[in-house]
Design a protein around this motif. Structure first.
Motif, PDB file in Angstrom:
ATOM      1  N   GLY A  18       6.656  -4.091  -3.067  1.00 24.06           N
ATOM      2  CA  GLY A  18       6.024  -5.148  -3.841  1.00 24.06           C
ATOM      3  C   GLY A  18       5.533  -6.310  -3.009  1.00 24.06           C
ATOM      4  N   SER A  19       5.712  -6.233  -1.680  1.00 19.30           N
ATOM      5  CA  SER A  19       5.295  -7.363  -0.840  1.00 19.30           C
ATOM      6  C   SER A  19       3.784  -7.388  -0.641  1.00 19.30           C
ATOM      7  CB  SER A  19       6.018  -7.299   0.509  1.00 19.30           C
ATOM      8  OG  SER A  19       5.768  -6.067   1.142  1.00 19.30           O
ATOM      9  N   GLY A  20       3.078  -6.318  -1.034  1.00 17.11           N
ATOM     10  CA  GLY A  20       1.615  -6.361  -1.000  1.00 17.11           C
ATOM     11  C   GLY A  20       0.968  -5.473   0.051  1.00 17.11           C
ATOM     12  N   LYS A  21       1.715  -4.552   0.654  1.00 18.97           N
ATOM     13  CA  LYS A  21       1.158  -3.703   1.719  1.00 18.97           C
ATOM     14  C   LYS A  21       0.002  -2.846   1.202  1.00 18.97           C
ATOM     15  CE  LYS A  21       5.187  -1.713   2.355  1.00 18.97           C
ATOM     16  NZ  LYS A  21       6.052  -2.437   1.390  1.00 18.97           N
ATOM     17  N   THR A  22       0.251  -2.146   0.095  1.00 15.81           N
ATOM     18  CA  THR A  22      -0.784  -1.289  -0.468  1.00 15.81           C
ATOM     19  C   THR A  22      -2.013  -2.096  -0.861  1.00 15.81           C
ATOM     20  OG1 THR A  22       0.839   0.295  -1.278  1.00 15.81           O
ATOM     21  CG2 THR A  22      -1.302   0.290  -2.370  1.00 15.81           C
ATOM     22  N   THR A  23      -1.761  -3.229  -1.501  1.00 16.90           N
ATOM     23  CA  THR A  23      -2.875  -4.059  -1.957  1.00 16.90           C
ATOM     24  C   THR A  23      -3.716  -4.526  -0.778  1.00 16.90           C
ATOM     25  OG1 THR A  23      -1.466  -4.773  -3.777  1.00 16.90           O
ATOM     26  CG2 THR A  23      -3.457  -6.053  -3.375  1.00 16.90           C
ATOM     27  N   ASN A  75       0.025 -12.487 -11.562  1.00 22.23           N
ATOM     28  CA  ASN A  75       0.853 -12.053 -10.442  1.00 22.23           C
ATOM     29  C   ASN A  75       0.047 -12.160  -9.142  1.00 22.23           C
ATOM     30  OD1 ASN A  75       2.649 -10.816  -8.762  1.00 22.23           O
ATOM     31  ND2 ASN A  75       2.417  -8.769  -9.672  1.00 22.23           N
ATOM     32  N   ALA A  98       9.221  -5.518   2.060  1.00 16.44           N
ATOM     33  CA  ALA A  98       9.886  -4.967   0.887  1.00 16.44           C
ATOM     34  C   ALA A  98       8.869  -4.357  -0.075  1.00 16.44           C
ATOM     35  CB  ALA A  98      10.677  -6.060   0.183  1.00 16.44           C
TER      36      ALA A  98
END
Ligand SMILES: Nc1ncnc2c1ncn2[C@@H]1O[C@H](COP(=O)(O)OP(=O)(O)OP(=O)(O)O)[C@@H](O)[C@H]1O
Ligand SMILES: [Mg+2]
Lengths: 255, 289
Positions: free
Chosen positions: A50-55, A27, A48
């Protein structure tokens, strides 16, 4: 673009991600992502789930290791493999959605722990710094309380203070109001408003569009792990150029 | 009970319908519990003495004079059990904690350490305690060590400590695993090293959670100490055996059992109490029924 020019004048951007890629197994969560944040700038990350903000935020304070690209702090590469992350983390604080206070410690100890163990402050100096911050944010009477005796809003304010006490140059805020009851959101956002302009660089992942519009110097829309659009709040919210931004904002507004 | 309830509700003299109902329910269940206990006790008291051989059993297991005679010797011998327990317990805790930390290490370089720790707990827990006591308790002194290092008492205690540290290490490991990853993230994000995170953030929470299972293991250890007698030292079980052989009477064993119970029951109750408290603290509000 103006900000880029501005930061070139004062030297390197505070935080810079260059072609960052990050996958969990198959992923791919961040895809060739580039983003520059100038010193003292407030940048909001929207996008949205799951778009990767936290990551993205976790990569900046090295809670995650990136697979490709570089992350720079004041122009120095901090993403190199084998680099000691602790000096970086002292300069880059993070506040989590779920507060993550230490439940077995008083509010004061939550704040002073890293001050004494990481910065090497004496107990007195650490306590004094904690007291000052608690007073400044209206929590002076909670110093001796334990986290489970506080409301969600109070816990999150303590979490912010805990990060601030380290006097970081960059503060990462990851949806810090998402776990709160609506009536508690305001008190937490007030803390962030107070931080703006204090010289600290803020990178804020948020679902609060009104807040992002109000507080940000620039808003960054993430889509599937890349920056789809970045610009001033009035441009991104008022006249989004990217079709995916338009779709996202329509969906958010219809809810 | 009813009196206490009355006094406590003194400020509001009238009970609501619901409170009245709950009070009746409580009275009813206390009554049922008391009545059924009574029936069982009467049955035991009435029927057991009617068994054909009861007189003989009574004489050889519950001889009051024999009890009086053996009790001081057994208590003396029990002191050795207590001593073994007291010196093995801290050693077990320290060893177990180190093993648990080794198993929880994350650095790839420490892979062999993790493997070793895992192998240790598997081997220790995979063999009956009594076998370890025989193997270590007879085996090591058999190497021809000088006094005091040839004492079966010493090596029996070591065997006990080895096995129990395997069990207790697993308890610690479960506790460490139960601390949510976000706690580590919070600590590391503040710049704490992984050792500091373990010491100040993870372990204090982990240990608090595993106090009940740890006490459980301590209750077992307290009883298993008696197994050391099988390789020589005269502790309570062995002393009871000696008395039994001398007087051809089983009463000393009954006395030994009572002495064990006088220690294990309070410990077990304490464990249960802590367990319930922990459950209340961590599992949210109880559903009504
Ligand atoms: N530790 C992890 N292991 C595996 N996959 C992960 C991990 N962390 C995040 N992901 C995946 O990465 C993707 C992006 O997650 P991320 O949390 O960064 O999104 P987000 O934009 O913060 O979403 P949200 O708005 O819901 O918080 C998701 O598909 C998620 O399942
Ligand atoms: Mg997120």
């Amino acid at each position: 673009m103006t900000t880029l020019a501005a930061s070139r004048a004062t030297g390197a951007p505070k935080v810079s991600l260059r072609s960052v890629t990050k996958s969990f197994g198959t992923n791919t969560v961040l895809r060739d992502l580039s983003l520059d944040v100038a010193t003292g700038e407030v940048v909001s990350l929207i996008g949205a789930s799951g778009s990767g903000k936290t990551t993205l935020l976790r990569c900046v304070n090295l809670l995650e290791q990136i697979d490709d690209g570089v992350v720079l702090l004041d122009g120095d590469e901090i993403s190199a493999i084998g680099l000691d992350p602790n000096p970086v983390r002292r300069r880059v604080g993070i506040v989590f959605q779920s507060f993550n206070l230490f439940p077995h410690m008083s509010v004061a100890r939550n704040i002073t722990l890293a001050l004494t163990k990481v910065l090497g402050l004496e107990n007195d100096a650490a306590t004094q710094r904690a007291t000052e911050l608690l007073t400044r944010f209206g929590l002076a009477d909670k110093a001796g309380a334990f986290p489970d005796q506080l409301s969600g809003g109070q816990q999150q304010r303590v979490a912010i203070i805990r990060a601030l006490a380290m006097q970081p140059e960059v503060l990462l805020l990851d949806e810090i109001t998402s776990a709160l009851d609506p009536e508690l959101v305001g008190e937490v956002l007030d803390v962030v408003r107070e931080l703006k302009g204090s010289g600290i660089t803020l990178l804020i992942a948020t679902h609060e569009m009104a807040f992002a519009r109000e507080i940000s110097d620039r808003v960054c829309f993430l889509h599937a792990g890349s920056v789809a659009e970045i610009g001033s709040p009035s441009q991104v919210f008022g006249a989004p150029r990217d079709e995916r931004t338009q779709q996202f904002l329509r969906r958010v507004r219809s809810n | 009970m009813a009196l206490g309830l009355h006094r406590r509700s003194g400020h509001q003299p009238r009970l609501t319908t619901r409170q009245e109902h709950e009070r009746q329910q409580r009275r009813r269940s206390s009554f049922i519990a008391a009545a059924s206990t009574f029936v069982v006790l009467v049955a035991v008291a009435v029927f057991i003495p009617r068994m054909p051989r009861w007189d003989r059993v009574k004489k050889s297991f519950f001889d009051v004079n024999q009890m009086r005679d053996s009790f001081p010797r057994l208590i003396d011998a029990f002191w050795l059990d207590v001593k073994i327990f007291v010196w093995t317990t801290p050693a077990i805790f320290i060893a177990a904690l180190l093993i648990a930390l080794a198993r929880n290490s994350r650095s790839p370089a420490l892979f062999p350490v993790r493997m070793l720790a895992a192998a240790y707990t598997d081997v220790m827990r995979g063999v009956p305690v009594i076998l370890w006591i025989y193997l270590v308790g007879f085996g090591v002194p058999g190497l021809g060590l000088e006094r005091p290092f040839n004492s079966p008492l010493l090596w029996g205690s070591v065997a006990l400590g080895m096995t129990y540290s395997g069990y207790v290490a697993e308890v610690f490991r479960a506790g460490i695993d139960s601390v949510h990853e976000s706690q580590r993230a919070a600590a590391r994000s503040l710049g704490l090293s992984s050792a500091q995170t373990m010491r100040h953030v993870v372990l204090p929470q982990a240990i608090r959670r595993v106090v009940p299972p740890l006490l459980n293991d301590m209750v077992s250890l307290q009883k298993d100490v008696a197994l050391v007698s099988l390789i020589g030292p005269i502790e309570i079980l062995r002393q009871a055996g000696i008395d039994k052989a001398k007087f051809a009477n089983f009463t000393p064993f009954v006395v030994a059992a009572l002495i064990f119970l006088s220690v294990t029951i309070p410990l077990t109750r304490l464990t249960d109490y802590l367990w319930h408290r922990e459950r209340r603290r961590t599992s949210g509000t109880r559903v009504a029924a």
